[in-house]
Write an enzyme that holds these catalytic residues in place. Structure first.
Site, mmCIF file in Angstrom:
data_model
loop_
_atom_site.group_PDB
_atom_site.id
_atom_site.type_symbol
_atom_site.label_atom_id
_atom_site.label_comp_id
_atom_site.label_asym_id
_atom_site.label_seq_id
_atom_site.Cartn_x
_atom_site.Cartn_y
_atom_site.Cartn_z
ATOM 1 N N GLY A 359 0.664 -1.470 -0.008
ATOM 2 C CA GLY A 359 -0.333 -0.123 -0.150
ATOM 3 C C GLY A 359 0.369 1.443 -0.168
ATOM 4 O O GLY A 359 1.899 1.303 -0.559
ATOM 5 N N GLY A 360 0.443 2.927 0.090
ATOM 6 C CA GLY A 360 1.283 3.675 0.305
ATOM 7 C C GLY A 360 2.406 3.415 1.739
ATOM 8 O O GLY A 360 3.482 3.868 0.952
ATOM 9 N N GLU A 383 22.455 -5.809 -21.383
ATOM 10 C CA GLU A 383 22.276 -7.121 -22.366
ATOM 11 C C GLU A 383 21.736 -7.868 -23.448
ATOM 12 O O GLU A 383 21.212 -8.184 -23.186
ATOM 13 C CB GLU A 383 23.227 -7.633 -20.673
ATOM 14 C CG GLU A 383 24.400 -7.053 -20.149
ATOM 15 C CD GLU A 383 25.010 -7.995 -19.312
ATOM 16 O OE1 GLU A 383 25.050 -9.400 -20.164
ATOM 17 O OE2 GLU A 383 25.618 -7.273 -18.119
ATOM 18 N N THR A 385 18.088 -5.935 -24.806
ATOM 19 C CA THR A 385 16.615 -5.499 -24.507
ATOM 20 C C THR A 385 15.648 -7.340 -24.822
ATOM 21 O O THR A 385 15.777 -8.075 -25.205
ATOM 22 C CB THR A 385 15.987 -5.000 -25.618
ATOM 23 O OG1 THR A 385 16.048 -5.496 -26.730
ATOM 24 C CG2 THR A 385 16.957 -3.354 -24.962
#
Ligand code: CAA
Length: 400
Positions: A359-360, A383, A385
């Site tokens: 949560g927060g 190294e 994508t």
């Protein structure tokens, strides 16, 4: 055919060679994992938030990792290394990355791109001069392939290494270079003969104090902020011929081969980031109470934990399999690409989920998960994508 048990009771088949493999960790591998975990939790964790905030390289911690033998893990002891297998290396990368991906990328580049490349393809003189101090962790190495106009398309090197008889004259710019300002030894990929395409590319060893070598701007990054990422400039740098790795024109294949091994390290890093986020989310969900009970006892959270644990286990299988392929002399281009593709996806998705569980609190630095989420992103980029991994995997499938 006899099936052998994996540590968690599942089975794994190498479809290429049709061999079933055992994933049971040895006493030695477990000891390495434990030592790396201790180091991560007790040495790296206390300052990790501060280093991330200040973009400070973990210099003292890397020095200690070197003294413990983590900077040249797979190198033969005769060259100053620890003589361990790739599985042990992946386990160490995983534990260090649960806490500090900035430290682990330094470790990964030094171990898999620089040390492994030098040991496998370097001359005896190069090994004595460069590999020994690198493997002992006395100095750090960097791998310089990416350029402003050559990242994924690695054959389009603009940096040149012109043959001048007894030396190469190196000119150009490299960017996104890990260990950019802290390294002493740089493996530089450069074009010697543009007409020859990838066969005209060489890998040469540049020393930090060679004239004309300049460390450029430092990057201000989203994640792995403690890692030291720089642009490097090469201005008529005279590199002796004996610093070329392999035959003339071998540089591109050298880069591809070491990157295949490097991808096992980055896959293990992603696995560790995901595992670190999972461990934090699990602990938090057992502590935090809402509506009169632990949040872990709410099915909505329990199911998130179930999904995380399952995906992390699947990523682990791919990472350990790629490491075993390399240790057992099998081709590991495909398995390392699969491991990196999947583990980095799991890291990205589940670090986000770990924040959601918090949560927060997940949104603030003190709880670590927001940093893990920021660190996870790069594992889908460097190294190779995720899209590059799909090129490697699909070419392998179609070739077969
Ligand atoms: N091992 C050995 N040889 C290989 C190889 C491998 N894994 N992969 C390709 N080769 C060989 C091919 O066989 C071919 O040789 P021949 O012509 O003699 O047959 C040659 O190399 C050229 O191969 P391709 O035709 O496949 O080359 P391509 O131009 O199509 O590119 C690619 C292939 C896979 C897309 C490659 O360019 C690539 O991997 N790109 C990504 C580069 C990358 O990972 N960059 C990351 C930067 S480094 C970094 O991030 C480090 C850091 O600091 C953290």
């Amino acid at each position: 055919m006899k099936l052998k048990p994996y540590i968690c009771g599942t089975y794994f088949q190498n479809t290429k060679s049709n061999i079933y493999m055992e994933f049971e960790l040895s006493e030695e591998q477990l000891a390495v994992k434990e030592a790396a975990r201790d180091f991560a939790q007790n040495v790296l964790k206390p300052g990790v938030i501060e280093r991330d905030t200040e973009q400070r390289f973990p210099a003292e911690e890397i020095k200690q990792l070197g003294e413990l033998g983590f900077m040249g893990m797979m190198v033969d002891p005769k060259y100053g290394g620890s003589g361990m297998d790739t599985v042990s290396y992946a386990l160490a990368m995983e534990e260090i990355s649960k806490v500090d991906a900035s430290a682990s990328v330094c470790m990964s580049v030094n171990n898999s791109l620089v040390c492994w490349g030098l040991e496998k393809f370097g001359t005896e003189e190069q090994k004595q001069k460069y590999l020994v101090p690198l493997a002992k962790g006395e100095i750090i190495g960097a791998f310089c392939l990416s350029e402003p106009e050559a990242g994924s398309d690695a054959t389009s090197q603009r940096t040149t290494a012109i043959d001048r008889g007894d030396h190469y004259l190196v000119n150009g710019t490299k960017n996104w270079i890990t260990n950019g300002s802290t390294a002493s030894v740089y493996i530089v990929i450069a074009q010697t003969d543009a007409e020859a395409g990838h066969r005209g590319i060489n890998a040469v060893i540049v020393e930090r104090d060679m004239e004309g070598f300049i460390v450029g701007a430092k990057e201000d990054k989203l994640g792995i902020r403690g890692s030291d990422t720089h642009t490097l400039l090469f201005n008529d740098v005279k590199v002796p011929k004996e610093n070329r790795i392999g035959e003339d024109g071998f540089g591109f294949k050298f880069a591809m081969k070491v990157l295949s091994g490097g991808r096992i390290g980055i896959a293990a890093q992603a696995l560790g980031i995901a595992g670190g986020a999972f461990e934090l989310a699990l602990a938090y969900s057992k502590e935090r109470e809402t509506f009169g009970k632990q949040i872990a006892k709410h099915q909505v959270i329990a199911f998130k934990l179930a999904d995380m644990a399952t995906d992390i286990e699947a990523a682990k299988l791919l990472v350990y399999k790629a490491a075993l392929d390399k240790d057992n002399g099998r081709d590991f281009d495909q398995s390392s690409a699969m491991a990196k593709l999947y583990a980095s996806k799991v890291a990205m998705e589940h670090t986000v989920e770990a924040i959601q569980i918090h949560g927060g609190y997940g949104f603030v630095k003190e709880y670590h998960v927001e940093r893990l989420m920021r660190d996870a992103k790069i594992t889908q980029i460097y190294e190779g994508t995720s899209e590059i991994q799909k090129i490697v995997i699909s070419r392998g499938i179609l070739k077969d």
